[in-house]
Enzyme design. Structure first.
Site: not given
Ligand code: ADP
Length: 405
Positions: A7, A14, A91, A180, A211, A241, A283, A332, A335, A385
């Site tokens: 990527n 990466k 990618r 995505h 994100n 965004r 975040d 998000v 998690n 992915e």
């Molecule tokens: P990207 O779009 O950069 O690939 P990710 O899929 O890694 O992003 O998601 C990053 C987001 O996930 C951040 O906002 C981070 O705070 C959130 N995140 C990760 N772990 C947790 C958690 N335990 N609780 C809430 N949000 C989380």
């Protein structure tokens, strides 16, 4: 067969090396700060400690050379020689209308990707640097490109056209593409597998929320509609965004705040979303912590974010005349227990019943988090992915091998 997945971004790269015998990851890592001073290579051979090297890496060809050095390194390597790499999968963010699926890299493929530079100026040129770097360092190896947009090419016209003069679509390809796609494709397949039901018979809403964030309506295994549009700015509220807004805000803000177009563009892409509303962070972890500590703006940001996810779920249930599976993925989605709970709370009219205990359990496995009597299976499905890129690369490289034999 060993597949190297890459990527490539403008200043980072990466990688992940797969052994397709059992789809295991042999090593992964990243090169950061390419072209800046003190570039960093982080290499992680599976099951062994991470290695970190700081050095000058001026461009992508040197970055790829570094990756190959790490993969074949006496101490930290996992391969005897680079000849053990059978194919490379990249990618690529934008495949426009030219690519409905993954493709082997040929002069024609490269030309098409170049034609899309205008539509994805931050991404496609960087991917092309990755492709040419591999050509230089591993001449003759089969390369495959896997597009974020390809999965959404099945959207019907009613989903992908904007209600603006048709000439804009015809002259400039202004339409909705969606992103995505690799993630939505992977998690929907995985969800059907876990449920033991054919994907072709399911109405699924997939929420990839990290994100960047997008929701997709998947009908009979195909993308029917998705929330990101011509660019990844449309749709859900994201870390920085804005997502959907009235386009009239753009000229109005330029006028009132004396801003240029590029300044407003940067505001909507980099200074909006969770960051703008919370005034704190983009975040979700920090937002949630601040919310629990009583921060009102963080609470508002969290609620707006969840509300917009919920609205899209409702819209897509309507678009498909029903919903069998609601799934959450990405940072998000995978998690945040509290976000999932908040989104599902107001969706009982769709027959969605979340099991709070299952929702609160932590696991890296794809799983159902709804009650047995919920008419919709709510699921958490960790995205992967890179694995899907490796699978497509493996498939196309094998086909190519068979054709050439
Ligand atoms: P990207 O779009 O950069 O690939 P990710 O899929 O890694 O992003 O998601 C990053 C987001 O996930 C951040 O906002 C981070 O705070 C959130 N995140 C990760 N772990 C947790 C958690 N335990 N609780 C809430 N949000 C989380």
């Amino acid at each position: 067969m060993n597949i190297l997945v890459i990527n490539a971004g403008s200043s980072s790269l990466k990688y992940q090396l797969y052994d397709m015998k059992d789809e295991s990851v042999l090593a992964s890592g990243r090169v950061e700060r390419i072209g800046m001073d003190s570039s960093i290579v982080t290499h992680e051979p599976e099951g062994r400690p991470e290695v970190r090297i700081v050095d000058e890496i001026l461009e992508h060809t040197s970055a790829i050379k570094r990756v190959l050095d790490m993969l074949t390194h006496k101490e930290h390597g996992v391969l005897k020689s680079v000849e053990e790499i059978d194919a490379v999968g990249h990618r690529v963010v934008h495949g426009g209308e030219a690519f409905q699926e993954s493709a082997v890299v040929t002069p024609e493929t490269k030309l098409e990707i170049r034609k899309l530079f205008d539509l994805a100026p931050l991404h496609n040129p960087a991917h092309m640097m990755g492709i040419t770097a591999v050509e230089a360092v591993l001449p003759g190896v089969t390369q495959v490109v896997v597009f974020d947009t390809a999965f959404h090419q099945t959207m019907p016209q009613q989903s992908y056209l904007y209600p603006v003069p048709m000439v804009l679509y015809k002259r400039h390809a202004i339409r909705r593409y969606g992103f995505h796609g690799t993630s939505h494709a992977y998690v929907s397949e995985r969800a059907a597998e876990v449920l033991g039901r054919p994907l072709e018979e399911l109405k699924l809403v997939s929420c990839h929320i990290g994100n960047g964030a997008s929701a997709t309506a998947i009908l009979n295994g195909k993308s029917f509609d998705t929330s990101m549009g011509m660019t990844p700015l449309e749709g859900l509220m994201m870390g920085t965004r804005s997502g959907d807004l009235d386009p009239a805000i753009v000229p109005y803000t330029m006028n009132k705040e004396d801003l240029t177009l590029s300044e407003v563009n940067s505001m909507l892409n980099k200074h909006s979303g969770l960051l703008a509303i919370s005034g704190l962070s983009s975040d979700m972890r920090e937002i949630t912590e601040a919310m629990f500590d009583g921060d009102k703006n963080a609470k508002l940001a969290f609620e707006m974010y969840a509300y917009r996810v919920k609205k899209y779920i409702g819209a897509y249930a309507a678009a498909m005349n029903g919903i069998d599976v609601l799934l959450f993925t990405a940072g998000v989605g995978e998690n945040s227990v509290v976000l999932r709970e908040h989104v599902c709370e107001g969706l009982t009219f769709l027959g969605i019943k979340l099991d709070k205990e299952l929702n609160a359990q932590r696991s890296k496995e794809a799983r159902v988090i709804s009650t047995p009597d919920s008419s919709v299976a709510v699921m958490v499905v960790p995205t992967n992915e890179e694995l899907l890129i490796a699978r497509d690369t493996f498939k196309l490289a094998r086909q190519r091998g068979a054709e050439q034999a």
